[in-house]
Every structure is written in C-alpha cells, then in structure tokens.
Design a protein around this motif. Structure first.
Motif, mmCIF file in Angstrom:
data_model
loop_
_atom_site.group_PDB
_atom_site.id
_atom_site.type_symbol
_atom_site.label_atom_id
_atom_site.label_comp_id
_atom_site.label_asym_id
_atom_site.label_seq_id
_atom_site.Cartn_x
_atom_site.Cartn_y
_atom_site.Cartn_z
ATOM 1 N N GLY A 16 0.442 -0.849 0.061
ATOM 2 C CA GLY A 16 0.390 0.089 0.343
ATOM 3 C C GLY A 16 1.369 1.407 0.072
ATOM 4 O O GLY A 16 2.040 1.291 -0.217
ATOM 5 N N SER A 17 -0.068 2.403 -0.130
ATOM 6 C CA SER A 17 0.618 3.612 0.071
ATOM 7 C C SER A 17 0.355 3.990 1.327
ATOM 8 O O SER A 17 -0.975 3.778 1.793
ATOM 9 N N LEU A 18 1.745 5.361 1.852
ATOM 10 C CA LEU A 18 0.590 6.659 2.967
ATOM 11 C C LEU A 18 1.457 7.666 2.381
ATOM 12 O O LEU A 18 2.389 7.801 1.795
ATOM 13 N N ARG A 19 1.063 8.605 2.587
ATOM 14 C CA ARG A 19 2.483 10.168 2.130
ATOM 15 C C ARG A 19 1.688 10.873 3.901
ATOM 16 O O ARG A 19 1.003 11.196 4.241
ATOM 17 N N LEU A 20 3.324 11.500 3.832
ATOM 18 C CA LEU A 20 3.712 12.217 5.074
ATOM 19 C C LEU A 20 3.966 13.259 4.605
ATOM 20 O O LEU A 20 4.322 14.259 3.686
ATOM 21 N N ALA A 21 3.418 13.821 5.977
ATOM 22 C CA ALA A 21 3.702 15.889 5.216
ATOM 23 C C ALA A 21 4.309 17.000 6.688
ATOM 24 O O ALA A 21 4.559 15.910 7.466
ATOM 25 N N CYS A 22 5.122 17.172 5.998
ATOM 26 C CA CYS A 22 6.331 18.127 7.250
ATOM 27 C C CYS A 22 6.037 19.679 6.857
ATOM 28 O O CYS A 22 6.113 20.231 6.382
ATOM 29 N N VAL A 23 5.953 20.240 7.914
ATOM 30 C CA VAL A 23 5.659 21.619 7.444
ATOM 31 C C VAL A 23 7.064 22.109 8.458
ATOM 32 O O VAL A 23 6.768 21.988 9.696
ATOM 33 N N ALA A 24 8.121 22.882 7.919
ATOM 34 C CA ALA A 24 8.919 23.942 8.425
ATOM 35 C C ALA A 24 8.791 25.776 9.025
ATOM 36 O O ALA A 24 8.583 25.942 7.976
ATOM 37 N N ASN A 25 9.029 25.864 10.405
ATOM 38 C CA ASN A 25 9.348 27.010 10.376
ATOM 39 C C ASN A 25 10.677 28.086 11.305
ATOM 40 O O ASN A 25 10.936 27.050 11.963
ATOM 41 N N GLY A 26 10.395 29.054 10.569
ATOM 42 C CA GLY A 26 11.579 28.741 11.985
ATOM 43 C C GLY A 26 13.094 29.554 10.621
ATOM 44 O O GLY A 26 14.018 29.323 11.785
ATOM 45 N N PHE A 27 13.409 28.748 9.836
ATOM 46 C CA PHE A 27 14.478 29.256 9.227
ATOM 47 C C PHE A 27 15.190 31.426 9.073
ATOM 48 O O PHE A 27 13.809 31.492 8.694
ATOM 49 N N THR A 28 16.058 30.754 9.078
ATOM 50 C CA THR A 28 16.758 32.369 9.220
ATOM 51 C C THR A 28 17.534 32.657 7.548
ATOM 52 O O THR A 28 17.857 33.453 7.292
ATOM 53 N N PHE A 29 17.418 31.084 6.918
ATOM 54 C CA PHE A 29 18.778 31.584 5.893
ATOM 55 C C PHE A 29 17.751 30.349 4.772
ATOM 56 O O PHE A 29 16.850 29.908 4.929
ATOM 57 N N ASP A 30 18.448 30.889 3.390
ATOM 58 C CA ASP A 30 17.573 30.419 2.052
ATOM 59 C C ASP A 30 17.634 29.064 1.858
ATOM 60 O O ASP A 30 16.909 27.816 1.787
ATOM 61 N N GLU A 31 18.970 27.959 1.848
ATOM 62 C CA GLU A 31 19.213 26.883 1.359
ATOM 63 C C GLU A 31 19.356 25.873 3.109
ATOM 64 O O GLU A 31 19.508 26.944 4.130
ATOM 65 N N PHE A 32 18.712 25.098 2.744
ATOM 66 C CA PHE A 32 18.702 24.252 4.139
ATOM 67 C C PHE A 32 18.020 22.780 3.075
ATOM 68 O O PHE A 32 17.379 22.764 2.025
ATOM 69 N N ALA A 33 18.050 21.842 3.875
ATOM 70 C CA ALA A 33 17.569 20.829 3.560
ATOM 71 C C ALA A 33 16.515 19.891 4.686
ATOM 72 O O ALA A 33 16.565 20.717 5.682
ATOM 73 N N LEU A 34 15.995 19.697 4.107
ATOM 74 C CA LEU A 34 14.841 19.137 4.337
ATOM 75 C C LEU A 34 14.358 17.295 4.717
ATOM 76 O O LEU A 34 14.647 17.065 3.036
ATOM 77 N N GLY A 35 13.480 16.777 5.072
ATOM 78 C CA GLY A 35 13.643 15.494 4.815
ATOM 79 C C GLY A 35 13.581 14.274 5.746
ATOM 80 O O GLY A 35 12.539 14.897 7.569
ATOM 81 N N TRP A 36 13.324 13.673 5.700
ATOM 82 C CA TRP A 36 13.282 12.394 6.938
ATOM 83 C C TRP A 36 13.894 11.515 7.090
ATOM 84 O O TRP A 36 14.624 10.937 6.596
ATOM 85 N N PHE A 37 13.718 11.062 8.766
ATOM 86 C CA PHE A 37 14.463 9.945 8.854
ATOM 87 C C PHE A 37 13.241 8.837 9.856
ATOM 88 O O PHE A 37 12.569 9.458 10.042
ATOM 89 N N ARG A 38 13.792 7.738 9.986
ATOM 90 C CA ARG A 38 12.991 6.631 10.948
ATOM 91 C C ARG A 38 13.498 6.620 11.550
ATOM 92 O O ARG A 38 15.096 5.864 11.855
ATOM 93 N N GLN A 39 13.500 5.599 12.857
ATOM 94 C CA GLN A 39 13.830 4.942 14.232
ATOM 95 C C GLN A 39 12.903 3.769 14.719
ATOM 96 O O GLN A 39 11.477 3.965 14.661
ATOM 97 N N VAL A 40 13.392 3.114 14.596
ATOM 98 C CA VAL A 40 12.633 1.741 15.015
ATOM 99 C C VAL A 40 13.567 0.898 16.003
ATOM 100 O O VAL A 40 14.858 1.181 17.207
ATOM 101 N N PRO A 41 12.361 0.827 17.482
ATOM 102 C CA PRO A 41 13.727 0.700 18.801
ATOM 103 C C PRO A 41 14.102 -0.521 18.835
ATOM 104 O O PRO A 41 14.152 -1.243 17.873
#
Length: 124
Positions: A16-41
């Motif tokens: 199946g499929s899922l879609r994740l969304a992320c909203v980031a606020n508070g950056f003070t510079f124009d270039e940055f990386a946004l993304g995802w990492f995952r954690q399993v116990p």
C-alpha cells in the motif's frame, strides 16, 4: 528556533501507500535540507530521504529507493514523502528533520532539528 510538524502516518497493508507531510518554520537562511529519518526501537536511526530547498537535489536511503518520493509543496518549507509499495520493514516512527547542511548521503547526520515523529505501521 526551527519548528517542524509532521503528519500523515498511520496503518497500511503491504504493497500500500501513505503520504507524509512536514511543515517547517523558523528558518533564517534560504538554503537548507528538509527530509525524513525513521527510528525503530533497538535500532539506529535510518536516513530515509531529503531534499535541498534551492537545488531540489534529493537523497534516498537504499532501503526506499524506487518506492518513496520526496517533493516540496508550494512553498519550500513544506515537504511531502510519498511512500509506495510499503513493506513491513518500513514500520517505524518517521521524523521530519531540517539541516543547514546540504542534502546528501550523510543525511541525517547533520540535522539541526526534528519534529515529534509520526508512526507508520505496515501490516504483512
């Protein structure tokens, strides 16, 4: 301070499929990386994907290449992770993260901030 809000996790069946969304606020510079990492116990965090805000360069972890796609929204502080052909081993807590460094294979080693995480569960 950078603040990140993730949403879209849930339960999916294998294939199946899922879609994740992320909203980031508070950056003070124009270039940055946004993304995802995952954690399993019991396991180390695993870089899933990231995108560069200016160049749109992307990175995908080997485990998700060809199945997941990351893309920006209408504004560069919004990113989505489209997860297709899900597998039980994709189960975990997915964290949206941000870095002032470029998006590359070191992701998320230099992440400066991350959100609260959203749980993805893939049933077999």
């Amino acid at each position: 301070d950078v603040q990140l809000q993730a949403s879209g996790g849930g339960l999916a069946q294998t294939g199946g499929s899922l879609r994740l969304a992320c909203v980031a606020n508070g950056f003070t510079f124009d270039e940055f990386a946004l993304g995802w990492f995952r954690q399993v116990p019991g396991k180390e965090r695993e870089g899933v994907s990231c995108i560069n805000s200016l160049t749109s360069t992307t990175y995908y972890g080997d485990a998700v290449k060809g199945r997941f796609a990351i893309f920006s929204g209408n504004t560069k502080n919004v990113v989505y992770l489209q997860m297709n052909r899900l597998k039980p081993e994709d189960t975990g807590v997915y964290y949206c993260a941000a870095s002032a460094e470029s998006c590359d294979s070191a992701w998320p080693e230099y992440a400066d901030a991350w959100g609260q995480g959203t749980l993805v569960t893939v049933s077999s």
